[in-house]
Design a protein around this motif. Sequence first.
Motif, PDB file in Angstrom:
ATOM      1  N   SER A 378       0.824  -1.208   0.000  1.00 45.71           N
ATOM      2  CA  SER A 378       0.000   0.000   0.000  1.00 45.71           C
ATOM      3  C   SER A 378       0.855   1.254   0.000  1.00 45.71           C
ATOM      4  O   SER A 378       0.617   2.196  -0.768  1.00 45.71           O
ATOM      5  CB  SER A 378      -0.939  -0.012   1.207  1.00 45.71           C
ATOM      6  N   GLU A 379       1.870   1.274   0.857  1.00 44.94           N
ATOM      7  CA  GLU A 379       2.712   2.462   0.959  1.00 44.94           C
ATOM      8  C   GLU A 379       3.548   2.671  -0.300  1.00 44.94           C
ATOM      9  O   GLU A 379       3.692   3.793  -0.791  1.00 44.94           O
ATOM     10  CB  GLU A 379       3.621   2.342   2.181  1.00 44.94           C
ATOM     11  N   ILE A 413     -15.064   8.738   1.703  1.00 41.29           N
ATOM     12  CA  ILE A 413     -15.822   7.512   1.444  1.00 41.29           C
ATOM     13  C   ILE A 413     -15.290   6.363   2.277  1.00 41.29           C
ATOM     14  O   ILE A 413     -16.052   5.585   2.860  1.00 41.29           O
ATOM     15  CB  ILE A 413     -15.768   7.173  -0.059  1.00 41.29           C
ATOM     16  N   CYS A 414     -13.981   6.266   2.350  1.00 36.18           N
ATOM     17  CA  CYS A 414     -13.355   5.194   3.125  1.00 36.18           C
ATOM     18  C   CYS A 414     -13.722   5.300   4.599  1.00 36.18           C
ATOM     19  O   CYS A 414     -13.974   4.289   5.267  1.00 36.18           O
ATOM     20  CB  CYS A 414     -11.846   5.253   2.939  1.00 36.18           C
ATOM     21  N   TRP A 415     -13.762   6.510   5.116  1.00 39.45           N
ATOM     22  CA  TRP A 415     -14.100   6.726   6.520  1.00 39.45           C
ATOM     23  C   TRP A 415     -15.487   6.187   6.828  1.00 39.45           C
ATOM     24  O   TRP A 415     -15.721   5.581   7.882  1.00 39.45           O
ATOM     25  CB  TRP A 415     -14.017   8.225   6.800  1.00 39.45           C
ATOM     26  N   CYS A 428      -8.973  -4.848   0.599  1.00 34.34           N
ATOM     27  CA  CYS A 428      -8.748  -5.725  -0.548  1.00 34.34           C
ATOM     28  C   CYS A 428      -9.219  -5.073  -1.843  1.00 34.34           C
ATOM     29  O   CYS A 428      -8.471  -4.999  -2.829  1.00 34.34           O
ATOM     30  CB  CYS A 428      -9.459  -7.062  -0.328  1.00 34.34           C
ATOM     31  N   LEU A 429     -10.451  -4.591  -1.856  1.00 38.39           N
ATOM     32  CA  LEU A 429     -11.011  -4.023  -3.081  1.00 38.39           C
ATOM     33  C   LEU A 429     -10.259  -2.776  -3.523  1.00 38.39           C
ATOM     34  O   LEU A 429     -10.021  -2.578  -4.722  1.00 38.39           O
ATOM     35  CB  LEU A 429     -12.490  -3.712  -2.877  1.00 38.39           C
ATOM     36  N   SER A 430      -9.916  -1.918  -2.575  1.00 29.02           N
ATOM     37  CA  SER A 430      -9.225  -0.684  -2.952  1.00 29.02           C
ATOM     38  C   SER A 430      -7.872  -0.983  -3.591  1.00 29.02           C
ATOM     39  O   SER A 430      -7.499  -0.356  -4.593  1.00 29.02           O
ATOM     40  CB  SER A 430      -9.051   0.221  -1.729  1.00 29.02           C
ATOM     41  N   MET A 431      -7.147  -1.956  -3.056  1.00 25.28           N
ATOM     42  CA  MET A 431      -5.836  -2.275  -3.615  1.00 25.28           C
ATOM     43  C   MET A 431      -5.957  -3.022  -4.938  1.00 25.28           C
ATOM     44  O   MET A 431      -5.210  -2.756  -5.890  1.00 25.28           O
ATOM     45  CB  MET A 431      -5.028  -3.097  -2.611  1.00 25.28           C
ATOM     46  N   VAL A 432      -6.891  -3.962  -5.027  1.00 25.88           N
ATOM     47  CA  VAL A 432      -7.050  -4.737  -6.260  1.00 25.88           C
ATOM     48  C   VAL A 432      -7.552  -3.848  -7.396  1.00 25.88           C
ATOM     49  O   VAL A 432      -7.030  -3.895  -8.519  1.00 25.88           O
ATOM     50  CB  VAL A 432      -8.009  -5.928  -6.039  1.00 25.88           C
ATOM     51  N   ALA A 465      -7.353   5.188  -0.458  1.00 28.02           N
ATOM     52  CA  ALA A 465      -8.250   4.600   0.535  1.00 28.02           C
ATOM     53  C   ALA A 465      -7.541   3.497   1.307  1.00 28.02           C
ATOM     54  O   ALA A 465      -7.653   3.401   2.534  1.00 28.02           O
ATOM     55  CB  ALA A 465      -9.504   4.056  -0.151  1.00 28.02           C
ATOM     56  N   SER A 466      -6.800   2.646   0.620  1.00 26.46           N
ATOM     57  CA  SER A 466      -6.100   1.558   1.311  1.00 26.46           C
ATOM     58  C   SER A 466      -5.046   2.102   2.259  1.00 26.46           C
ATOM     59  O   SER A 466      -4.790   1.534   3.324  1.00 26.46           O
ATOM     60  CB  SER A 466      -5.446   0.631   0.285  1.00 26.46           C
ATOM     61  N   PHE A 467      -4.439   3.217   1.869  1.00 30.13           N
ATOM     62  CA  PHE A 467      -3.411   3.814   2.715  1.00 30.13           C
ATOM     63  C   PHE A 467      -3.991   4.300   4.035  1.00 30.13           C
ATOM     64  O   PHE A 467      -3.319   4.307   5.061  1.00 30.13           O
ATOM     65  CB  PHE A 467      -2.745   4.974   1.959  1.00 30.13           C
TER      66      PHE A 467
END
Length: 631
Positions: A378-379, A413-415, A428-432, A465-467
């Motif tokens: 992620s980073e 949105i992530c919050w 998972c979804l945000s990274m994929v 978002a994943s971050f």
Amino acid sequence: MFSRERHKSDSPEVDDSIDLDDLLPKIGEFGIYQKLLLWLVCLPACLPCGFCAFNQLFMTDVPDHWCKVPELQMLNITQYERKLLSIPTKVRSYYLNYNYCFEKCFRYAMDWSDIRSVSEIQLNKNLTVEPCYDGYEFNITEVSSSIVIDFNLVCEYDVYPTLGLVALNVGGPIGVYSFGYLNDRIGRKKSFFICLTTLLIGSIMTSYAHEYWLWVLARAIVGLTIPAVYQIPFIISLELAGPNYRSFVTVMTCIFYTLGLILLSVVTYLLRDWRSLALATSVPFTVYYLYWFVLPESPRWLLMRGRLEEANDILQTIARVNKKELPDEYMIKLQKLILELKEDTQQKNKQQESVFTLCRTPNMRLKTFLITLNWCASEMVYVGLSYYGPAIGDNQYMSFFLSSAVEIPSYLICWMLMDRIGRRWPLCLSMVISGIFCIVTVLLPKDAITETLILYLISKLFISASFLIIYPYAGELYPTALRGVGIGTSAYIGGLGLIIIPFINYLGSNNLVLPLVVMGAVSVVGGLSALRLPETLHCPLPQTAEEGEEFGKDWTYKDCFTCGAKTEATTNDSYENLDQLELTQAPLVEVDEAAGIAPKRRSSMRKLLRQTSVVETQRDVDGNIKMTYWF
């Protein structure tokens, strides 16, 4: 926490300890004092970090260049004529109208010293070529100032700007732990000003560097302060905010950091000289020395150091500004707490866990590996895409502006989603999805600049978002006894991963989408591996190493298709789990029946739900928030 012991005996006992998390609601969880601290101190402190971390991208612009022939410069001919006479051409299979271009690193091998006029030049396309022995000419129409121009960092030296970015990222892990040590030894306030001074020194050295290696050293010094320069006041704000508002502080910090990047795109557009840019993005922050008069020391740190009067003064100030009053029994309990903490610290120091504890048992070892893999992926992808923003599109300033702006809706949105559908699937979804949109760019034709930019921006939105998710998710997966060392280990390895990111982006000099494909693959692998981790939303969180080993041990492939958390009751009696029991079972509050008071149910269920489901502040065994954990 300072004291989280629960009395389990049937007879009522008097609790002589005090927890600042219990005290803050009485003096204001997020009153006027905390709001002023957040808006006037914490959030502005995000600016120097973003400015000095990314201004380097605009110092290394590479203009069009070719070999210099000093003899031709003395003739009365145009720049284009000089290129026609001295520079060979090569075929270029690209989308431009011309199928040839001038060589950038070679010239015709001729004796130019005897040339007195153009008529004396007898061109032969079969002439051999030679390197640029006399240096380079640069087209300064679009790029008028750059370290590439000043230090001739092209051709065989074209990797040198990348090494400068590596130096910046090498300084990060070193600086976080160095300033983290100072943070815990001399306090948050003094550490911040030492960090700010280091940042200003490195930035001024950057501006006045007249040799490449001095410039690299200056960037490494700047790197020492990133992200420590804003983490310290951020931690103070977190420690002074009530538990219900720490997620708000965290998300607002992310948003304001992004606003700083947006502002940087405007500054770099208006200011094209790289030396002036280094000063303009650092020297104005000397005004932050005025924080010395308003930035408080952390009361938690003062309490741990036994500086009771100073801690009491700060808490009195908070109560006065928030128009509240400290409880009468506060001083008595606080004095007893200091004595208890001195004894507890000696015992806890003997029981401090090491990083090897994370790998002793199979389930904890697997979770540590997966958390670290996700953190690193992620980073790396987030920072890599941020670095690569100016290279995408026709206008590097607009591209960087857009790549920063898409982060804001991502955070909001992530919050909201994290507390509704959990952590695992959003991660998972945000990274994929981010990885897929990166990889798809390889299918586009080379002239699809706008389409590539759109796919890049979508990818940046999801990886942002994943971050935001990975930190609280990791903090909930690691047990309390190992949380500090666990997060520190994962974050440190993730920081080391940033060192190779500039080299991945360097691949884009030959193929624009190649770095996107590599980062996309890393993001997809990281995202899919997150499904193997257990969900933590509304789940009893582990406190001991033994509980950490059992948490998620019953994972099955069916869990991959489960969104949200299991809600079974638990009999575990760690303090996180006791809070969870109060959440799921809504127990009766114990009261003195002899007094004739009937039992009643808790009325603060939503408040407790928010406390256990939002981004929580991780602490060490003494209850302090360590800066090294937030790296």
